[in-house]
Design an enzyme around this catalytic site. Structure first.
Site, short mmCIF file in Angstrom:
data_model
loop_
_atom_site.label_atom_id
_atom_site.label_comp_id
_atom_site.label_asym_id
_atom_site.label_seq_id
_atom_site.Cartn_x
_atom_site.Cartn_y
_atom_site.Cartn_z
N ASN A 159 3.55 4.16 4.29
CA ASN A 159 3.11 2.65 4.88
C ASN A 159 3.71 1.28 3.57
OD1 ASN A 159 1.63 4.17 2.90
ND2 ASN A 159 0.34 2.49 3.04
N GLU A 257 -3.45 10.16 -4.58
CA GLU A 257 -3.63 8.07 -3.99
C GLU A 257 -3.54 9.22 -2.65
OE1 GLU A 257 -4.69 5.80 -5.37
OE2 GLU A 257 -3.73 5.74 -6.78
N CYS A 291 -3.88 2.36 3.04
CA CYS A 291 -5.44 3.23 3.30
C CYS A 291 -5.94 2.36 2.89
CB CYS A 291 -4.21 3.94 2.13
SG CYS A 291 -3.73 2.81 0.42
N GLU A 469 -3.84 3.61 -10.21
CA GLU A 469 -2.78 3.77 -10.37
C GLU A 469 -2.57 1.88 -10.04
OE1 GLU A 469 -0.73 5.15 -6.73
OE2 GLU A 469 0.17 6.49 -8.13
P1 NAP Z 1 2.24 11.91 4.20
O1 NAP Z 1 2.06 12.42 6.34
O2 NAP Z 1 1.25 13.19 3.47
O3 NAP Z 1 3.35 11.71 3.44
C1 NAP Z 1 3.57 11.32 2.24
C2 NAP Z 1 4.18 12.07 1.46
O4 NAP Z 1 4.06 13.60 1.45
C3 NAP Z 1 6.12 11.83 2.50
O5 NAP Z 1 7.13 11.69 1.64
C4 NAP Z 1 5.67 13.56 3.24
O6 NAP Z 1 7.19 13.44 3.53
C5 NAP Z 1 5.69 14.36 2.25
N1 NAP Z 1 4.86 15.35 2.43
C6 NAP Z 1 4.67 15.65 4.05
N2 NAP Z 1 4.12 17.33 3.55
C7 NAP Z 1 4.19 17.48 1.86
C8 NAP Z 1 3.46 18.85 1.78
N3 NAP Z 1 3.12 19.76 2.55
N4 NAP Z 1 4.08 19.45 0.28
C9 NAP Z 1 4.34 18.19 -0.18
N5 NAP Z 1 5.02 16.91 0.31
C10 NAP Z 1 4.31 16.23 1.04
O7 NAP Z 1 1.03 10.80 3.90
P2 NAP Z 1 2.03 9.56 5.52
O8 NAP Z 1 1.37 9.58 6.66
O9 NAP Z 1 3.60 9.31 4.23
O10 NAP Z 1 1.17 8.27 4.84
C11 NAP Z 1 0.20 8.04 5.74
C12 NAP Z 1 -1.38 7.67 4.13
O11 NAP Z 1 -1.62 7.64 2.91
C13 NAP Z 1 -2.47 8.05 4.45
O12 NAP Z 1 -3.78 8.74 4.69
C14 NAP Z 1 -2.56 6.55 4.11
O13 NAP Z 1 -4.24 6.42 3.80
C15 NAP Z 1 -1.99 7.20 2.55
N6 NAP Z 1 -1.82 6.22 1.16
C16 NAP Z 1 -2.52 6.20 0.33
C17 NAP Z 1 -2.92 5.64 -0.33
C18 NAP Z 1 -3.70 5.25 -1.65
O14 NAP Z 1 -3.37 4.61 -3.24
N7 NAP Z 1 -4.57 6.07 -1.69
C19 NAP Z 1 -1.87 4.62 -0.38
C20 NAP Z 1 -0.78 4.24 0.58
C21 NAP Z 1 -0.89 4.84 1.61
P3 NAP Z 1 8.29 13.70 4.73
O15 NAP Z 1 7.86 12.04 5.01
O16 NAP Z 1 9.27 13.91 5.00
O17 NAP Z 1 6.59 14.77 5.26
#
Ligand code: NAP
Ligand code: MG
Length: 498
Positions: A159, A257, A291, A469
């Site tokens: 994102n 995060e 997020c 962070e």
């Molecule tokens: P995600 O599906 O959890 O994926 C995040 C990262 O993890 C990607 O690089 C993904 O690779 C990798 N990944 C996926 N499955 C994994 C596993 N089993 N083991 C290790 N790594 C794995 O998250 P997203 O859909 O990209 O992002 C959206 C989420 O991020 C939302 O829930 C949002 O709230 C959260 N977010 C939180 C913050 C904060 O600061 N709290 C900031 C921004 C976003 P692939 O892309 O190859 O699947």
């Protein structure tokens, strides 16, 4: 090599040991512009052997290289240099980010600026890394020193691709760590650009490596890899739980995060116009794919009808599309899959008895026929147990609930397993701080739609994760403390009287 968006058609390799290398099996996967649905380039797909290679060079760079032992001023100069090259290439970085994410240019620009400021922040903060000396019994002398935590796997979401990379890479570099950065498969392009810039700025070979490929495969492998000392992850709560379980096998340091379902409380005494404008920004900024999106709007009953009417009227006026126009507000959804997720949440709300006041569909017009677009959506008549109230939708969808009293607002706001952010709108400052003190969230806003600036701690309570962070205290999460106690007497002590 210059970062140039004209290279968008080039095939992107992995970045290991200071150079672009194809994955060991030579496989690639396509990268799409979500605003058009067009494939814009291909990137290398790393195998577990590539991960082993990246971890090995990162460990060598940590243990045999100079990075961790250089004087702080030298690492600081390099971080400032990274920021200055990023400033020179601002427009290229913004273009890459817009093409790869479907963001509006104004959102992308703000995020690239924040990434730059992050490097500047930690370039300065390096000088705050210091040990202590404690009072100890006579004859003893004590000091503690801070050392880098080691080889860090940093796994980031789609994102805010460059900003999330900066939030992680900058403090780790400042602390003297070495890094394997794994960007999201949908949005890896600015991570490569950042690796090239770091290299050009003087970050030694092997200190920052970038690998791309499936998170479920190589991300998961990194989380359990015995050569990795720390995993810093940003993404979904469910992925964070999986990573923490894998990292526990070798007791890696972990910071998480994670997701959010942040409340936005509007009291009857708020400046109505300001609260409406700020609440609209709070949910629809970055097309709701934030997020910290304030996706649960709680409005006091005295102003509820008036607020909702004006909120919907203004939401309908948001400018969607035309990403390169500085005045556009809302971009595209990141992927077809994410579009389906958002739409199925909206449909589930209708089935459960909620009312959709606007949105809930692809916008009209030829320019939205390709790519993944979703109108800003407002849902009312919801109850706390509905999926749209409890779960993170991660799209341009807000649910609005009514409350009567301050206590009810706090109870509704805290009724979530998430605890990332929360906002309060009121002209009564005593009430604002009374309420914020009772909200279970890490990032609070009062009469203000912005969640943070570089230098302020960002992170969650509850299942939104742990660790902070963006702030100088994040440095500590990339450092170990070593305590050294020595005896200064003429002869060592003999406690067993032997
Ligand atoms: P995600 O599906 O959890 O994926 C995040 C990262 O993890 C990607 O690089 C993904 O690779 C990798 N990944 C996926 N499955 C994994 C596993 N089993 N083991 C290790 N790594 C794995 O998250 P997203 O859909 O990209 O992002 C959206 C989420 O991020 C939302 O829930 C949002 O709230 C959260 N977010 C939180 C913050 C904060 O600061 N709290 C900031 C921004 C976003 P692939 O892309 O190859 O699947
Ligand atoms: Mg995901």
């Amino acid at each position: 090599m210059a970062v140039d968006s004209t290279q968008i058609g080039k095939k992107y390799s992995l970045w290991i040991n200071g150079e672009a290398v194809p994955g060991q099996h030579g496989e690639t996967f396509p990268i799409t512009n979500p605003a058009t649905g067009d494939v814009i380039t291909h990137v290398a797909k790393a195998t577990r052997e590539d991960v082993d290679q990246a971890v090995m060079v990162a460990r060598e760079a940590l243990e045999k290289g100079k990075w961790a032992t250089w004087p702080a001023s030298k690492r600081s100069q390099i971080l400032f240099k990274i920021a200055s090259i990023m400033r020179e290439r601002l427009s290229d970085l913004v273009q890459l980010e817009v093409l790869n994410t479907g963001k509006t240019v104004s959102a992308a620009k703000g995020q690239v600026y924040q990434a730059i400021e992050d490097f500047e922040l930690y370039a300065g903060a390096i000088t705050t890394i210091q040990g202590t000396t404690k009072s100890v019994p006579k004859g003893f002398f004590h000091y503690s020193v801070k050392e880098p935590v080691g080889v860090c796997a940093q796994i980031i979401p789609w994102n805010y691709p460059l900003m999330m990379a900066a939030w992680k890479v900058a403090p780790a570099l400042a602390a003297g760590c070495t890094i394997i950065l794994k960007p999201a498969s949908l949005t890896p392009l600015t991570a490569y650009a950042l690796a090239e810039i770091c290299h050009e700025a003087g970050v030694p070979k092997g200190v920052l490596n970038v690998i791309t490929g499936s998170g479920a495969d190589i991300g998961s492998y990194l989380a359990e890899h015995p050569g990795v000392d720390k995993v810093a992850f940003t993404g979904e709560t469910s992925t964070g739980k999986d990573i923490m379980a894998k990292a526990s096998q070798t007791l890696k340091r972990v910071t998480l995060e994670l997701g959010g379902k942040s409340p936005n409380i509007v009291f009857a005494d708020a400046d109505l116009e300001g609260a409406i404008n700020g609440s609209i920004y709070g949910i629809y900024y970055n097309t709701g794919q934030s997020c910290e999106a304030r996706s649960r709007l709680l409005v006091q009953e005295e102003i509820y009808d008036q607020f909702v009417e004006q909120f919907v009227e203004k939401t309908k006026q948001l400018r969607i599309g035309d990403l390169w126009n500085q005045a556009s507000h809302v971009g595209s959804i990141i992927s077809r899959e994410q579009w389906e997720v958002i739409d199925s949440y909206v449909k589930s709300a209708i089935v459960e008895g909620a009312t959709v006041l606007c949105g809930g569909r692809t916008p009209d017009g030829e320019s939205f026929a390709q790519g993944y677009w979703y109108e800003p959506t407002v849902i009312v008549d919801v109850t706390s147990n509905m999926k749209v109230v409890q779960e993170e939708i991660f799209g341009p969808v807000v649910v609005i609930q009514k409350f009567a009293t301050e206590q009810e607002a706090i109870q509704l706001a805290n009724d979530s397993y998430y605890g990332l952010a929360a906002a309060v709108w009121t002209t009564d400052h005593a009430k604002a701080h009374r309420v914020t003190s009772q909200l279970k969230a890490g990032v609070l806003m009062v009469n203000n739609p912005f969640s943070t600036f570089p230098g302020l701690p960002f992170g969650g309570y509850k299942q939104s994760g742990f660790g902070r962070e963006l702030a100088t205290e994040s440095l500590d999460l990339y450092l170990e403390t070593k305590s050294v106690l020595s005896y200064t007497g003429p002869k060592p002590l003999n406690p067993f009287q032997l």
